[in-house]
Design a protein around this motif. Structure first.
Motif, short mmCIF file in Angstrom:
data_model
loop_
_atom_site.label_atom_id
_atom_site.label_comp_id
_atom_site.label_asym_id
_atom_site.label_seq_id
_atom_site.Cartn_x
_atom_site.Cartn_y
_atom_site.Cartn_z
N PHE A 6 81.73 7.96 58.70
CA PHE A 6 81.55 9.24 58.01
C PHE A 6 80.07 9.64 57.98
CE2 PHE A 6 80.22 11.03 53.93
CZ PHE A 6 80.79 12.29 54.03
N TYR A 7 79.21 8.69 57.61
CA TYR A 7 77.78 9.01 57.54
C TYR A 7 77.19 9.27 58.91
CZ TYR A 7 77.81 7.97 52.60
OH TYR A 7 78.08 8.01 51.26
N VAL A 9 78.78 10.66 61.46
CA VAL A 9 79.16 12.04 61.81
C VAL A 9 78.26 13.03 61.08
CG1 VAL A 9 80.97 13.79 61.62
CG2 VAL A 9 81.54 11.51 62.44
N ALA A 10 78.05 12.76 59.79
CA ALA A 10 77.22 13.66 58.99
C ALA A 10 75.80 13.72 59.54
CB ALA A 10 77.20 13.19 57.54
N THR A 13 75.66 15.62 62.83
CA THR A 13 75.81 17.05 62.58
C THR A 13 74.47 17.63 62.14
OG1 THR A 13 77.95 16.43 61.72
CG2 THR A 13 77.33 18.73 61.49
N LEU A 14 73.81 16.93 61.24
CA LEU A 14 72.51 17.41 60.75
C LEU A 14 71.49 17.46 61.88
CD1 LEU A 14 72.23 15.63 57.30
CD2 LEU A 14 72.13 18.09 57.71
N VAL A 16 72.01 18.03 65.01
CA VAL A 16 72.28 19.24 65.82
C VAL A 16 71.72 20.46 65.11
CG1 VAL A 16 74.09 20.74 66.73
CG2 VAL A 16 74.29 18.25 66.96
N PHE A 17 71.92 20.52 63.79
CA PHE A 17 71.43 21.67 63.02
C PHE A 17 69.93 21.85 63.12
CE2 PHE A 17 75.32 21.30 60.36
CZ PHE A 17 75.73 22.59 60.55
N LEU A 18 69.23 20.74 63.04
CA LEU A 18 67.79 20.84 62.87
C LEU A 18 67.00 20.84 64.18
CD1 LEU A 18 67.51 18.54 59.72
CD2 LEU A 18 67.66 21.03 59.82
N SER A 19 67.69 20.72 65.31
CA SER A 19 66.97 20.80 66.59
C SER A 19 66.63 22.25 66.87
CB SER A 19 67.82 20.22 67.71
OG SER A 19 68.93 21.04 67.92
N SER A 20 65.65 22.45 67.70
CA SER A 20 65.19 23.82 67.95
C SER A 20 64.73 23.96 69.39
CB SER A 20 64.05 24.15 67.00
OG SER A 20 63.73 25.50 67.13
N CYS A 21 64.63 25.20 69.85
CA CYS A 21 64.12 25.39 71.21
C CYS A 21 63.27 26.65 71.28
CB CYS A 21 65.25 25.49 72.22
SG CYS A 21 66.20 26.99 72.10
N ASP A 23 61.45 29.87 74.01
CA ASP A 23 61.54 30.55 75.31
C ASP A 23 60.14 30.84 75.85
OD1 ASP A 23 64.15 32.31 73.79
OD2 ASP A 23 64.38 30.83 75.37
N ASP A 25 57.36 33.22 77.94
CA ASP A 25 57.08 34.64 78.19
C ASP A 25 56.69 34.87 79.64
OD1 ASP A 25 57.40 35.89 75.64
OD2 ASP A 25 55.69 34.68 74.98
N ASN B 26 86.23 15.41 55.21
CA ASN B 26 86.32 13.98 54.96
C ASN B 26 85.70 13.70 53.59
OD1 ASN B 26 86.78 11.29 55.35
ND2 ASN B 26 85.82 11.24 57.38
N MET B 33 82.88 16.00 52.31
CA MET B 33 82.14 16.72 53.35
C MET B 33 83.08 17.64 54.11
SD MET B 33 80.21 15.38 56.78
CE MET B 33 81.72 15.27 57.70
N VAL B 74 77.69 22.70 57.43
CA VAL B 74 78.11 21.47 56.79
C VAL B 74 77.94 21.66 55.28
CG1 VAL B 74 75.85 20.37 57.17
CG2 VAL B 74 77.82 18.95 56.66
N ARG B 88 73.84 26.92 60.26
CA ARG B 88 72.96 27.12 61.40
C ARG B 88 73.67 28.10 62.31
NH1 ARG B 88 67.88 24.51 63.22
NH2 ARG B 88 67.80 25.07 65.40
N LYS B 107 65.08 38.05 72.16
CA LYS B 107 65.28 36.67 72.60
C LYS B 107 66.33 35.97 71.74
CE LYS B 107 60.71 35.78 74.52
NZ LYS B 107 59.99 37.02 74.19
N GLN B 110 67.73 30.80 66.72
CA GLN B 110 68.55 29.94 65.87
C GLN B 110 68.06 30.07 64.44
OE1 GLN B 110 69.24 25.93 67.35
NE2 GLN B 110 68.25 26.51 69.27
N THR B 112 68.44 28.92 60.40
CA THR B 112 68.92 27.86 59.52
C THR B 112 68.84 28.34 58.08
OG1 THR B 112 67.98 26.28 61.05
CG2 THR B 112 68.66 25.43 58.91
N MET B 137 63.49 27.53 59.04
CA MET B 137 62.53 27.10 60.06
C MET B 137 61.45 28.15 60.29
SD MET B 137 63.76 24.25 60.49
CE MET B 137 64.54 23.06 61.53
#
Lengths: 343, 162
Positions: A6-7, A9-10, A13-14, A16-21, A23, A25, B26, B33, B74, B88, B107, B110, B112, B137
């Protein structure tokens, strides 16, 4: 074990949320010394007006200002460009400012702000002269700009809808598009010395071979009442008026020899000789165009440039022709191409 | 200057797309959660040239329609009334015109958002206190071309039921 899953998965998930990208110019493209500048108004309200460039070899560079100045935007409705002494004066109508750039590199130099519906700019005797509509219901004016201190030092009230401006024989001529007049300004005394009655909706000026001034009066939409008016700068009187039988956008170009006038309606370009007394015919129709919005003739090469807005759905197209109406080439432009400045 | 304008609908547009969404729930110990994701793919293509016969604007994505759009959330709830939620979202590149060139465009971005709340229950009344942060962010983004949206901003609320 279940808790561990459970932890996990949690946690995933977090993550994935906190990643960034980010672009990347577009890169700047260098210097713009030779060729033609295309003024692209942009879409009203979208602040996407640009100046683009077609080099002597036909290479197109889009958005000179943005690509050189780190993505800065010029603003809303880029009305006109005037180049003098290695400086480019870009009038941004709906942002009420003039953006001044180095004309060779397009690096931003300074901004003249707090203007009121600015339209066109010229320099004469080390001063800047800017036409402004001011606001609907009030007469327009010409603001005088000190080119050293970059501030407006005074203004000359002309007439409703102060539009195009040109210097000839030591006087400044301003077309007042809502008043059907041309104001003659003495720049020494900074006063209007004469108001000439012309026809409906005067727009751009050109000067012919005999140093006579022409103003195109676009007429009213759907009324087919456009006119060409020839003015004698020696007397400031009207020499002749040629009824066009069409209404136009009030934009005009003259050939290198100064003997033939070119203007447009829809996707057709018309020509009329300066010696004629009646309007000329359609010179050519560009079947792949949607709606012309600007015209210019290169004073060195005599090549005619005409701008097609493509109904503003995206970038426009610039078509080139000989002055006898033979197609040469076409180029992409920014959104809403409306005018040309030749170097 | 002869500004007479008539809006014109595009004559033919092909739209196809796919949507997906899923969520899981769960619980363990005192924590419950709930998490979920959704994604949509929308292709809206102009099919008639401007003017007709000109291929320049054909098969281009319509302005302001993102090809990709995704959301995820979540929510962690604790028995005593604490709740943490994080949202997100991803909005893909949107074009402001039918050229579909990268500049000018809005552009992809994302966002949050997060919030922490606590339910308080008393004899005669109850309350819910919440603190939240949007655009946590602090990214730069535009919903309309060349119109900046707010950076990181905070939200505090207290709702009392009686």
């Amino acid at each position: 074990m279940k808790n561990f899953k459970f932890y996990l998965v949690a946690l995933l998930t977090l993550t994935v949320f906190l990643s960034s990208c980010s672009d990347d110019d577009d890169k700047p493209k260098g210097e713009f010394e030779k060729g033609v500048f295309v003024v692209n108004e942009g879409n009203f309200g979208s602040s996407d007006g640009t100046i683009s460039h077609i080099s002597a070899s036909g290479e197109v560079t889009t958005d000179l200002f943005g690509s050189v100045n780190n993505g800065l935007i010029l603003g809303d409705v880029v009305q006109s460009l005037y180049v003098e002494n290695d400086l480019g004066y870009i009038v941004v109508n709906n942002d009420n400012k003039v953006e001044v750039v180095n004309a060779n590199t397009f690096e931003a130099s300074y901004t003249i702000s707090d203007l009121k519906q600015p339209r066109y700019f010229i320099t004469y005797n080390n001063k800047g002269y800017l036409t402004e509509w001011v606001k609907f219901g009030d007469p327009g004016r010409v603001s005088i700009v000190d080119l050293e201190t970059h501030v407006v030092t005074g203004s000359i009230t002309t007439d409703f809808g102060a539009e195009n401006i040109i210097e000839e024989n030591g006087k400044l001529y301003v077309s007042n598009t809502f008043a059907s007049t041309v104001s003659v300004i003495d720049p020494v005394s900074a006063t209007v010395v004469k108001t000439i009655e012309v026809e409906n909706r005067p727009g751009e000026f050109v000067i012919d071979k005999q140093n006579k001034l022409w103003v195109i009066c676009g007429g009213d939409y759907g009324e087919n009442n456009g006119n060409l008016v020839q003015i004698d700068p020696a007397t400031n009187g009207v020499i002749k008026t040629i009824s066009l039988g069409i209404d136009t956008y009030g934009k005009i170009a003259i050939n290198k020899a100064g003997t033939t006038l070119y203007y447009f309606k829809g996707k057709s370009v018309y020509s009329t000789s300066t010696t004629a007394t009646t309007a000329g015919d359609v010179l050519f129709t560009e079947s792949t165009a949607v709606d012309f919005y600007g015209i210019g003739i290169d004073p060195e090469t005599d090549i005619l440039y005409v701008a097609d807005t493509k109904a503003y759905v995206g970038g426009g197209t610039v078509f080139t022709y000989t002055t006898s109406g033979t197609a040469i080439s076409s180029y992409t432009s920014g959104r809403g191409p409306s005018g040309f400045v030749f170097e | 200057m002869d500004g007479v304008w008539t809006p014109e609908n595009l004559q033919k547009v092909y739209i196809k797309g796919a949507e997906f969404s899923a969520h899981i729930e769960n619980s363990a110990h005192r924590i419950r959660m709930k998490a979920g994701v959704s994604y949509s793919y929308t292709q809206s293509l102009n099919k008639i040239g401007i003017p007709a016969g000109d291929p320049k604007f054909v098969d281009k994505q319509l302005p302001y329609v993102p090809l990709h759009d995704a959301r995820a959330f979540v929510v962690l709830s604790e028995k005593s009334g604490w709740q943490l939620s994080i949202n997100r979202s991803y909005t893909g590149i949107r074009y402001s015109d039918l050229d579909n060139i990268v500049s000018p465009s809005m552009k992809g971005f994302q966002l949050t958002d997060a919030s922490l709340s606590k339910k308080l229950v008393f004899k005669k009344w109850s309350a819910e206190a919440m603190v939240g942060v949007r655009n946590a962010m602090d990214i730069y983004y535009e919903n309309l071309i060349n119109r900046a949206m707010p950076g990181r901003n905070y939200l505090i609320s207290l709702v009392i039921h009686f």
